[in-house]
Design a protein around this motif. Structure first.
Motif, mmCIF file in Angstrom:
data_model
loop_
_atom_site.group_PDB
_atom_site.id
_atom_site.type_symbol
_atom_site.label_atom_id
_atom_site.label_comp_id
_atom_site.label_asym_id
_atom_site.label_seq_id
_atom_site.Cartn_x
_atom_site.Cartn_y
_atom_site.Cartn_z
ATOM 1 N N MET A 182 -51.816 -37.613 5.397
ATOM 2 C CA MET A 182 -50.573 -37.375 4.657
ATOM 3 C C MET A 182 -50.305 -38.502 3.666
ATOM 4 O O MET A 182 -49.815 -38.268 2.557
ATOM 5 C CB MET A 182 -49.407 -37.242 5.643
ATOM 6 N N CYS A 183 -50.612 -39.719 4.078
ATOM 7 C CA CYS A 183 -50.433 -40.863 3.169
ATOM 8 C C CYS A 183 -51.283 -40.687 1.915
ATOM 9 O O CYS A 183 -50.813 -40.908 0.789
ATOM 10 C CB CYS A 183 -50.808 -42.162 3.879
ATOM 11 N N HIS A 189 -50.002 -37.758 -0.369
ATOM 12 C CA HIS A 189 -48.766 -37.971 -1.114
ATOM 13 C C HIS A 189 -48.650 -39.363 -1.738
ATOM 14 O O HIS A 189 -47.625 -39.687 -2.344
ATOM 15 C CB HIS A 189 -47.568 -37.733 -0.198
ATOM 16 N N GLU A 247 -53.142 -42.050 -4.270
ATOM 17 C CA GLU A 247 -53.286 -40.640 -3.913
ATOM 18 C C GLU A 247 -54.752 -40.210 -4.003
ATOM 19 O O GLU A 247 -55.444 -40.512 -4.976
ATOM 20 C CB GLU A 247 -52.426 -39.798 -4.855
ATOM 21 N N LEU A 257 -53.524 -27.488 -2.328
ATOM 22 C CA LEU A 257 -53.025 -28.849 -2.476
ATOM 23 C C LEU A 257 -53.716 -29.562 -3.622
ATOM 24 O O LEU A 257 -53.087 -30.282 -4.399
ATOM 25 C CB LEU A 257 -53.239 -29.634 -1.168
ATOM 26 N N SER A 280 -51.884 -30.944 -6.914
ATOM 27 C CA SER A 280 -51.963 -32.357 -7.260
ATOM 28 C C SER A 280 -52.383 -32.545 -8.712
ATOM 29 O O SER A 280 -51.870 -33.398 -9.420
ATOM 30 C CB SER A 280 -52.947 -33.068 -6.323
ATOM 31 N N SER A 308 -49.537 -31.046 -11.453
ATOM 32 C CA SER A 308 -48.172 -31.340 -11.035
ATOM 33 C C SER A 308 -47.177 -31.047 -12.148
ATOM 34 O O SER A 308 -47.382 -31.454 -13.298
ATOM 35 C CB SER A 308 -48.064 -32.815 -10.628
ATOM 36 N N GLU A 357 -46.422 -37.338 -10.789
ATOM 37 C CA GLU A 357 -46.391 -37.409 -9.329
ATOM 38 C C GLU A 357 -45.605 -36.220 -8.802
ATOM 39 O O GLU A 357 -44.517 -35.919 -9.275
ATOM 40 C CB GLU A 357 -45.715 -38.698 -8.860
ATOM 41 N N HIS A 358 -46.175 -35.536 -7.789
ATOM 42 C CA HIS A 358 -45.431 -34.440 -7.190
ATOM 43 C C HIS A 358 -44.442 -34.996 -6.171
ATOM 44 O O HIS A 358 -44.528 -36.147 -5.773
ATOM 45 C CB HIS A 358 -46.381 -33.419 -6.544
ATOM 46 N N ARG A 359 -43.514 -34.174 -5.772
ATOM 47 C CA ARG A 359 -42.458 -34.607 -4.862
ATOM 48 C C ARG A 359 -43.048 -35.046 -3.531
ATOM 49 O O ARG A 359 -43.913 -34.385 -2.977
ATOM 50 C CB ARG A 359 -41.465 -33.464 -4.625
ATOM 51 N N LYS A 360 -42.565 -36.159 -3.017
ATOM 52 C CA LYS A 360 -43.049 -36.700 -1.750
ATOM 53 C C LYS A 360 -42.049 -36.388 -0.638
ATOM 54 O O LYS A 360 -40.852 -36.474 -0.844
ATOM 55 C CB LYS A 360 -43.230 -38.214 -1.851
ATOM 56 N N TYR A 384 -43.137 -39.649 7.373
ATOM 57 C CA TYR A 384 -44.191 -39.088 8.198
ATOM 58 C C TYR A 384 -44.161 -39.794 9.512
ATOM 59 O O TYR A 384 -43.502 -40.814 9.675
ATOM 60 C CB TYR A 384 -45.561 -39.269 7.510
#
Length: 272
Positions: free
Chosen positions: A205-206, A209, A215, A245, A249, A252, A258-261, A265
């Protein structure tokens, strides 16, 4: 009988506790002689009754598991207590578990915490972890998130994977410690590198996002696959979405690129 066993036998026959313990250990492991748990118990008892702390601890485990002797939790606690009273860290930890679960002795979380602390302060990793959980949940002691973090760190820095994962979560969320995404990723990676599926998923996930790392969808997918191969359902779900995904990415809609984070987590599913 092998020459190795021959070397210990004369001293064991002269009531040398160390030799008796060593013979018990070799019978238990089948080293230099055919494995025989009953004989292991016999020699452990000879040494234990002379005050040999490790023999007392091992004999307690035999009683607890019913290995080489009939299972008897009360006797397990008795021998565990004898070793714990000699500051034997493993025995202190085992006795704490008995108190925590009420096995062979009346359940007493305060006593469990006391013995966890005695073992933890000698550097016993699992005791450090269990004590941190007690502080985190307020079990047997007043809840103290800062102390929970302190003991999680002690265990994590000795390589305890679950402690590393939980500490990563604490850093990510700022729970009991100042929020620090870089430290969150560092501890999450340590746990992931030990094969902890939940940490592999969270590190994925890190990367997906851009939390604390650059990324990288390809690396995210690799980590999801590692976790999925261990049965992690969340990771398996992410794998089915990896094509979408990757496209999201790249294309975007965010002008900044940058897409929304998501808001956060979690590396840990329980324990803290």
């Amino acid at each position: 009988m092998s020459s190795i066993i021959d070397g210990f036998q004369p001293d064991a026959d002269k009531d040398n506790a160390n030799a008796q313990f060593d013979l018990g250990l070799r019978h238990a492991k089948g080293e230099g002689i055919e494995k025989n748990q009953a004989e292991a118990v016999r020699y452990y008892r000879l040494a234990a009754d002379q005050g040999h702390a490790q023999a007392q601890c091992n004999l307690a485990v035999c009683y607890a598991k019913g290995e080489g002797i009939e299972k008897n939790q009360a006797e397990a606690v008795r021998y565990c207590q004898l070793a714990a009273d000699q500051s034997h860290a493993q025995a202190q930890y085992n006795l704490a578990v008995c108190y925590a679960k009420g096995e062979g002795i009346e359940k007493n979380l305060v006593e469990a915490v006391r013995y966890y602390r005695l073992a933890a302060d000698q550097g016993y990793t699992q005791a450090q972890f269990n004590l941190s959980v007690c502080y985190a949940k307020g079990e047997g002691i007043e809840e103290d998130q800062a102390e929970a973090v302190r003991y999680y760190r002690l265990a994590a820095d000795q390589g305890h994977a679950q402690a590393q994962a939980i500490l990563a979560t604490r850093y990510a969320k700022g729970e009991g410690i100042e929020k620090n995404q870089a430290e969150a990723v560092r501890y999450c990676r340590l746990a992931a590198d030990q094969g902890l599926a939940e940490a592999q998923y969270s590190l994925g996930m890190c990367y997906l996002h851009g939390f604390g790392v650059e990324e990288n969808v390809e690396e995210a997918v690799r980590l999801y696959r590692l976790a999925s191969n261990q049965g992690d359902e969340l990771a398996a779900s992410m794998l089915t979405k990896n094509v979408k995904l990757a496209i999201y990415s790249f294309f975007s809609p965010d002008n900044s690129g940058e897409h929304r984070k998501p808001s956060g987590y979690s590396c840990a599913v329980n324990g803290g």
